[in-house]
Design a protein around this motif. Structure first.
Motif, mmCIF file in Angstrom:
data_model
loop_
_atom_site.group_PDB
_atom_site.id
_atom_site.type_symbol
_atom_site.label_atom_id
_atom_site.label_comp_id
_atom_site.label_asym_id
_atom_site.label_seq_id
_atom_site.Cartn_x
_atom_site.Cartn_y
_atom_site.Cartn_z
ATOM 1 N N LEU A 67 0.833 -1.196 0.000
ATOM 2 C CA LEU A 67 0.000 0.000 0.000
ATOM 3 C C LEU A 67 0.873 1.254 0.000
ATOM 4 N N THR A 68 0.425 2.258 -0.717
ATOM 5 C CA THR A 68 1.168 3.505 -0.825
ATOM 6 C C THR A 68 0.380 4.626 -0.156
ATOM 7 N N GLN A 69 1.088 5.449 0.600
ATOM 8 C CA GLN A 69 0.490 6.613 1.231
ATOM 9 C C GLN A 69 0.930 7.874 0.485
ATOM 10 N N ALA A 70 0.075 8.888 0.484
ATOM 11 C CA ALA A 70 0.398 10.172 -0.142
ATOM 12 C C ALA A 70 0.296 11.272 0.905
ATOM 13 N N ALA A 71 1.164 12.266 0.789
ATOM 14 C CA ALA A 71 1.129 13.417 1.690
ATOM 15 C C ALA A 71 1.124 14.682 0.839
ATOM 16 N N ALA A 265 -2.955 10.399 3.395
ATOM 17 C CA ALA A 265 -4.040 9.469 3.080
ATOM 18 C C ALA A 265 -3.542 8.392 2.135
ATOM 19 N N SER A 266 -4.360 7.365 1.976
ATOM 20 C CA SER A 266 -4.010 6.276 1.054
ATOM 21 C C SER A 266 -3.892 6.814 -0.367
ATOM 22 N N ASP A 267 -2.895 6.291 -1.081
ATOM 23 C CA ASP A 267 -2.656 6.691 -2.468
ATOM 24 C C ASP A 267 -2.945 5.487 -3.366
ATOM 25 N N ASN A 268 -4.194 5.391 -3.815
ATOM 26 C CA ASN A 268 -4.572 4.236 -4.624
ATOM 27 C C ASN A 268 -3.784 4.169 -5.927
ATOM 28 N N ALA A 269 -3.513 5.316 -6.525
ATOM 29 C CA ALA A 269 -2.765 5.330 -7.787
ATOM 30 C C ALA A 269 -1.360 4.774 -7.580
#
Length: 460
Positions: A67-71, A265-269
């Motif tokens: 899973l990737t997170q984005a800030a 938050a979660s980074d679906n892309a």
């Protein structure tokens, strides 16, 4: 009387007969040599492909999650941020009162001076940094020390380690020595210690207070509103106060501005991109193996792969496919949009992946697992564990196969050398025989001509 003629060349005849003598064995040996060479190249290619895939698995799974997170900041002009795998979703407020800057000072009115030696100390943040030998700075060895030589000596000083850069700027005919600190923050503020400078004029010029082109200062950022939040002072504009998040501030805010909001938050892309890489890298390795075991199609002019009849490589191909198809259940590859086609290659449905992540985000990590030594699990762990049976540098199948193939190639070289010697021996034997025969025929032809001259019909 009949004439005996010579209609052949001994060398050509010997070559043909010697070739016929060794041709059957040469054909077999040539085919075996070609196969061994192709096998060596294929094994090296397979080793490289397997190693590359194992490195990819390690890279994808070493972060403990797919899973990737984005800030992101609400105002991107204020700064940028990136989130690591350990970042926790949430919102955070920051006010940037000032940015950290690097000190730059200018010493004006410098002129050439007598090369009287001594040393010049450069201090950073009020503490001794390094010093330069002014006698060594006089690089041309004449009686004059120039500002450019001083600047060059500062830059070349080994103990400087790039902490301070020096340059010469001339404005309206006035020479200025510019010193710039590499590090931001007050600890990088530059000052000079001229106590050991021997030349009085140079000492006076460098002892004068410099012009502060840029003042070195620490960054001041508030967690929350300015003045009422928690103040954070540091020498760098890169902040890591939020676990798993790196923030780089690039612009200070004006008094009264609202704090900027950081959203993690979660980074679906980003997650889709990682899963797509998992799919693509698997397909890349499978394509290499498939080509090596391909049966070929004579009707289409397609040659079989170098390992078309190799049961071991075919097992490798089948095991990789079965490991992926064996993951069933609610959190299966198919549930996350990773579908195995009839030939065993993978494809990704990004929409299905995103939908399943919303339902079971942790299931993807459990399914894919990890290939990290001591913590291997899931599909990645199974694939990596099996591939190590091939790639191990101590007892792996690739190592054993390469060693066996090298021995075979050495044996084939020796056999070729022996066959070449047999060919040479046959050629020399045939050449001697047919040369002698040619000589005998020449003598017989000469005798026939003589008899014709003695006893031939002279009535004409």
């Amino acid at each position: 009387m009949a004439t005996i003629g010579n209609t052949y060349d001994p060398a050509t005849t010997a070559t043909g007969l010697a070739t016929n003598y060794t041709s059957a064995r040469q054909s077999i040996l040539t085919a075996q040599t070609k196969q061994a060479s192709s096998a060596a190249a294929a094994l090296s290619s397979l080793r490289s492909a397997i190693s590359g895939y194992q490195s990819s698995l390690l890279s994808l799974t070493s972060g403990k999650t797919m899973l990737t997170q984005a800030a992101t900041f609400s105002n991107t002009a204020i700064g940028s941020a990136s989130a690591g795998v350990n970042a926790t979703a949430g919102n955070y407020s920051f006010f940037v009162e000032r940015l950290a800057t690097a000190n730059q000072v200018s010493y004006n009115g410098l002129a050439d001076s007598a090369a009287d030696g001594g040393s010049l100390g450069i201090e950073l943040g009020g503490a001794p940094g390094f010093s330069i030998n002014l006698a060594s700075a006089n690089s041309d060895g004449n009686a004059t020390l120039t500002p450019r030589e001083i600047a060059a000596a500062i830059n070349a000083e080994p103990t400087n380690n790039g902490r301070v850069s020096a340059s010469i700027v001339t404005v309206n005919g006035v020479t200025q020595l510019m010193l710039t600190s590499k590090a931001t923050g007050a600890a990088g503020n530059i000052s000079l210690n001229t106590a050991a400078v021997n030349n009085a004029g140079l000492k006076t010029a460098l002892s004068n207070a410099p012009t502060q082109v840029t003042t070195g200062q620490d960054a001041l950022v508030w967690l929350g509103a300015q003045g009422s939040g928690t103040a954070i002072n540091q020498a760098s504009n890169v902040f890591t106060n939020v676990d798993g998040v790196t923030m780089t501030f690039t612009k200070a805010q004006a008094p009264g501005d609202a704090p900027v909001t950081l959203t993690v938050a979660s980074d679906n892309a980003g997650t889709v991109a990682k899963v797509q890489k998992f799919v693509d890298d698997y397909n890349k390795l499978k394509t290499v193996i498939d080509a090596m075991v391909a049966p070929g199609d004579p009707a289409k002019g397609a040659n079989p792969g170098v390992f078309a009849n190799d049961g071991g490589v075919r097992v490798l191909q089948a095991r990789m496919v079965s490991m992926l198809r064996g993951a069933n259940g609610a959190d299966s590859l198919a549930a996350y949009g990773i579908v195995a086609t009839r030939d065993g290659s993978l494809s990704l449905n990004a929409t299905r992946l995103t939908s399943q992540l919303a339902v079971s985000p942790k299931g993807l990590d459990t399914l894919i697992g990890s290939s990290v030594n001591g913590a291997s699990s899931g599909i990645a762990g199974s694939l990596d564990g099996y591939l190590k049976e091939w790639s191990s540098s101590t007892d792996g199948q690739l190592k054993q196969r390469l060693e066996q193939n090298t021995k075979l190639q050495t044996s084939l070289v020796k056999r070729q050398d022996q066959l070449d010697k047999q060919y040479d021996s046959a050629y020399k034997r045939y050449l001697l025989q047919f040369t002698q025969l040619q000589t005998l025929q020449s003598r017989m032809a000469s005798n026939t001509s003589m008899f014709d001259a003695l006893f031939g019909d002279k009535s004409n």
